[in-house]
Design a protein around this motif. Sequence first.
Motif, PDB file in Angstrom:
ATOM      1  N   SER A 100       0.847  -1.188   0.000  1.00 31.65           N
ATOM      2  CA  SER A 100       0.000   0.000   0.000  1.00 31.65           C
ATOM      3  C   SER A 100       0.882   1.237   0.000  1.00 31.65           C
ATOM      4  N   GLY A 101       0.273   2.378  -0.319  1.00 33.81           N
ATOM      5  CA  GLY A 101       0.969   3.643  -0.155  1.00 33.81           C
ATOM      6  C   GLY A 101       1.332   4.375  -1.423  1.00 33.81           C
ATOM      7  N   GLY A 102       1.089   3.805  -2.589  1.00 29.21           N
ATOM      8  CA  GLY A 102       1.405   4.537  -3.809  1.00 29.21           C
ATOM      9  C   GLY A 102       0.456   5.700  -4.009  1.00 29.21           C
ATOM     10  N   GLY A 103       0.738   6.489  -5.024  1.00 30.41           N
ATOM     11  CA  GLY A 103      -0.130   7.612  -5.324  1.00 30.41           C
ATOM     12  C   GLY A 103       0.562   8.636  -6.184  1.00 30.41           C
ATOM     13  N   LEU A 104      -0.055   9.799  -6.239  1.00 30.72           N
ATOM     14  CA  LEU A 104       0.444  10.905  -7.053  1.00 30.72           C
ATOM     15  C   LEU A 104       1.039  11.969  -6.147  1.00 30.72           C
ATOM     16  N   VAL A 105       2.225  12.419  -6.492  1.00 38.01           N
ATOM     17  CA  VAL A 105       2.885  13.439  -5.694  1.00 38.01           C
ATOM     18  C   VAL A 105       3.686  14.343  -6.616  1.00 38.01           C
ATOM     19  N   GLN A 106       3.877  15.566  -6.213  1.00 40.70           N
ATOM     20  CA  GLN A 106       4.698  16.477  -7.006  1.00 40.70           C
ATOM     21  C   GLN A 106       6.176  16.194  -6.766  1.00 40.70           C
ATOM     22  N   ALA A 107       6.976  16.557  -7.742  1.00 34.28           N
ATOM     23  CA  ALA A 107       8.417  16.407  -7.594  1.00 34.28           C
ATOM     24  C   ALA A 107       8.879  17.143  -6.346  1.00 34.28           C
ATOM     25  N   GLY A 108       9.758  16.485  -5.603  1.00 30.57           N
ATOM     26  CA  GLY A 108      10.236  17.044  -4.346  1.00 30.57           C
ATOM     27  C   GLY A 108       9.439  16.576  -3.141  1.00 30.57           C
ATOM     28  N   GLY A 109       8.314  15.948  -3.405  1.00 30.27           N
ATOM     29  CA  GLY A 109       7.463  15.473  -2.329  1.00 30.27           C
ATOM     30  C   GLY A 109       7.881  14.112  -1.801  1.00 30.27           C
ATOM     31  N   SER A 110       7.052  13.561  -0.925  1.00 32.23           N
ATOM     32  CA  SER A 110       7.365  12.294  -0.263  1.00 32.23           C
ATOM     33  C   SER A 110       6.172  11.350  -0.316  1.00 32.23           C
ATOM     34  N   LEU A 111       6.498  10.080  -0.321  1.00 31.98           N
ATOM     35  CA  LEU A 111       5.517   9.018  -0.183  1.00 31.98           C
ATOM     36  C   LEU A 111       6.123   7.907   0.663  1.00 31.98           C
ATOM     37  N   ARG A 112       5.261   7.141   1.294  1.00 31.90           N
ATOM     38  CA  ARG A 112       5.727   5.988   2.070  1.00 31.90           C
ATOM     39  C   ARG A 112       4.985   4.754   1.598  1.00 31.90           C
ATOM     40  N   LEU A 113       5.740   3.767   1.156  1.00 31.11           N
ATOM     41  CA  LEU A 113       5.156   2.496   0.756  1.00 31.11           C
ATOM     42  C   LEU A 113       5.282   1.509   1.913  1.00 31.11           C
ATOM     43  N   SER A 114       4.256   0.702   2.083  1.00 27.61           N
ATOM     44  CA  SER A 114       4.277  -0.316   3.133  1.00 27.61           C
ATOM     45  C   SER A 114       3.906  -1.666   2.543  1.00 27.61           C
ATOM     46  N   CYS A 115       4.437  -2.703   3.130  1.00 28.03           N
ATOM     47  CA  CYS A 115       4.147  -4.061   2.670  1.00 28.03           C
ATOM     48  C   CYS A 115       4.152  -4.976   3.876  1.00 28.03           C
ATOM     49  N   VAL A 116       3.084  -5.743   4.012  1.00 24.71           N
ATOM     50  CA  VAL A 116       2.973  -6.698   5.108  1.00 24.71           C
ATOM     51  C   VAL A 116       2.962  -8.105   4.535  1.00 24.71           C
ATOM     52  N   VAL A 117       3.789  -8.956   5.098  1.00 28.32           N
ATOM     53  CA  VAL A 117       3.889 -10.345   4.656  1.00 28.32           C
ATOM     54  C   VAL A 117       3.151 -11.228   5.643  1.00 28.32           C
ATOM     55  N   GLY A 138       1.533  -4.804  -7.450  1.00 29.59           N
ATOM     56  CA  GLY A 138       2.226  -3.541  -7.666  1.00 29.59           C
ATOM     57  C   GLY A 138       1.421  -2.367  -7.154  1.00 29.59           C
ATOM     58  N   THR A 139       2.134  -1.332  -6.785  1.00 24.35           N
ATOM     59  CA  THR A 139       1.486  -0.086  -6.406  1.00 24.35           C
ATOM     60  C   THR A 139       2.134   1.034  -7.214  1.00 24.35           C
ATOM     61  N   LEU A 140       1.292   1.850  -7.839  1.00 27.46           N
ATOM     62  CA  LEU A 140       1.779   2.859  -8.767  1.00 27.46           C
ATOM     63  C   LEU A 140       2.195   4.118  -8.023  1.00 27.46           C
ATOM     64  N   VAL A 141       3.388   4.564  -8.306  1.00 26.35           N
ATOM     65  CA  VAL A 141       3.894   5.845  -7.816  1.00 26.35           C
ATOM     66  C   VAL A 141       4.057   6.765  -9.015  1.00 26.35           C
ATOM     67  N   THR A 142       3.383   7.893  -8.962  1.00 21.38           N
ATOM     68  CA  THR A 142       3.459   8.860 -10.054  1.00 21.38           C
ATOM     69  C   THR A 142       3.977  10.175  -9.489  1.00 21.38           C
ATOM     70  N   VAL A 143       5.064  10.659 -10.053  1.00 26.53           N
ATOM     71  CA  VAL A 143       5.664  11.919  -9.611  1.00 26.53           C
ATOM     72  C   VAL A 143       5.518  12.916 -10.744  1.00 26.53           C
ATOM     73  N   SER A 144       4.779  13.968 -10.491  1.00 29.36           N
ATOM     74  CA  SER A 144       4.578  14.989 -11.517  1.00 29.36           C
ATOM     75  C   SER A 144       5.713  16.005 -11.457  1.00 29.36           C
ATOM     76  N   SER A 145       6.153  16.403 -12.628  1.00 30.51           N
ATOM     77  CA  SER A 145       7.279  17.345 -12.671  1.00 30.51           C
ATOM     78  C   SER A 145       6.807  18.778 -12.781  1.00 30.51           C
TER      79      SER A 145
END
Length: 115
Positions: A6-23, A108-115
Amino acid sequence: VQLQASGGGLVQAGGSLRLSCVVSGSNWDRISIGWYRQYPGKERELVARVSGSSAFYEESVKGRFTITKDGAQNAVSLQMNNLRHEDTAVYYCFVRNLMNQREYWGQGTLVTVSS
């Protein structure tokens, strides 16, 4: 064995995201756990992994990404700071049983970074 990312998403360049994965469904003594990413039309590339006390980072993410393993829960997170447009990809978590080298993957979880 199941991995829930979990944790993907859309963020602007310079921003932050946190991905997590539980097994779930595993209780292995020695594992390697981490994240790959995949660009369209390309093979997956290793982003970061942790095994025991040793962590590996792909060169372009060093100093920006931090991988953390929660040993008690067999979970792993990837803190991604100062994101760049070229970090845009589908990110997959994985776990490898180091005793038999079997690998398991999360969705998969999509991470999109807008420039």
